[in-house]
Design a protein around this motif. Structure first.
Motif, short mmCIF file in Angstrom:
data_model
loop_
_atom_site.label_atom_id
_atom_site.label_comp_id
_atom_site.label_asym_id
_atom_site.label_seq_id
_atom_site.Cartn_x
_atom_site.Cartn_y
_atom_site.Cartn_z
N MET A 69 6.91 -21.09 -9.30
CA MET A 69 7.81 -21.32 -10.42
C MET A 69 7.70 -20.17 -11.40
SD MET A 69 9.24 -24.08 -9.58
CE MET A 69 10.13 -24.50 -11.04
N PRO A 70 8.81 -19.77 -11.99
CA PRO A 70 8.76 -18.65 -12.93
C PRO A 70 8.03 -19.01 -14.21
CG PRO A 70 10.93 -19.64 -12.95
CD PRO A 70 10.15 -20.31 -11.85
N ASP A 107 6.41 -23.66 -17.47
CA ASP A 107 5.26 -22.82 -17.81
C ASP A 107 5.80 -21.70 -18.69
OD1 ASP A 107 2.84 -21.48 -17.91
OD2 ASP A 107 3.00 -20.69 -15.88
N TRP A 108 5.43 -21.70 -19.98
CA TRP A 108 6.04 -20.72 -20.87
C TRP A 108 5.06 -20.22 -21.92
CZ3 TRP A 108 7.45 -21.83 -26.13
CH2 TRP A 108 7.20 -23.14 -26.54
N GLY A 115 12.63 -11.51 -14.33
CA GLY A 115 13.34 -10.26 -14.55
C GLY A 115 14.62 -10.39 -15.35
N LYS A 116 14.96 -11.61 -15.77
CA LYS A 116 16.15 -11.84 -16.59
C LYS A 116 15.76 -11.84 -18.06
CE LYS A 116 18.34 -14.88 -13.21
NZ LYS A 116 17.40 -15.53 -12.33
#
Length: 117
Positions: free
Chosen positions: A15-16, A42-43, A72-73
């Protein structure tokens, strides 16, 4: 218990990790913080000082924050970020009329926050 062998290709996708950049107060960043928490993402909550902002501002697409980064965004504009997250989580309207109703409520809250009557 049986041992399972699997290659990296068979492992679940990672997950990003999201990175929210905003000032150290609620403002336009707070709804995004709430949405990320609600979604269990997850931040990282990157809170910039006024000194940091002076250097960062010229590097942003619109000269404003919040900014949300992942995979990458780089996303800009608080409402656009919230709409993206809502859509990604299945919380957006299912058709144009539902999206219009959501936008009307969001617009009314925006008017209240900015002092328009």
């Amino acid at each position: 218990m049986a041992k399972v062998n699997c290659s990296e290709e068979q492992l679940p996708l990672k997950m990003p990790k999201y990175k929210l950049t905003y000032f150290n107060f609620k403002g336009y960043g707070e709804p995004i913080r709430l949405m990320l928490s609600y979604l269990g993402k997850d931040w990282e909550d990157h809170r910039v000082s006024w000194e940091e902002w002076a250097q960062l501002k010229e590097k942003t697409a619109f000269g404003k924050i919040p900014i949300l980064e992942f995979d990458g965004k780089v996303l800009h504009q608080s409402l656009a970020i919230l709409k993206y997250l809502a859509h990604d989580a299945g919380l957006a309207g299912k058709n144009a009329e539902e999206n219009l109703q959501i936008d009307m409520v969001v617009g009314a809250f925006g008017d209240l926050a900015s002092g328009y009557n």
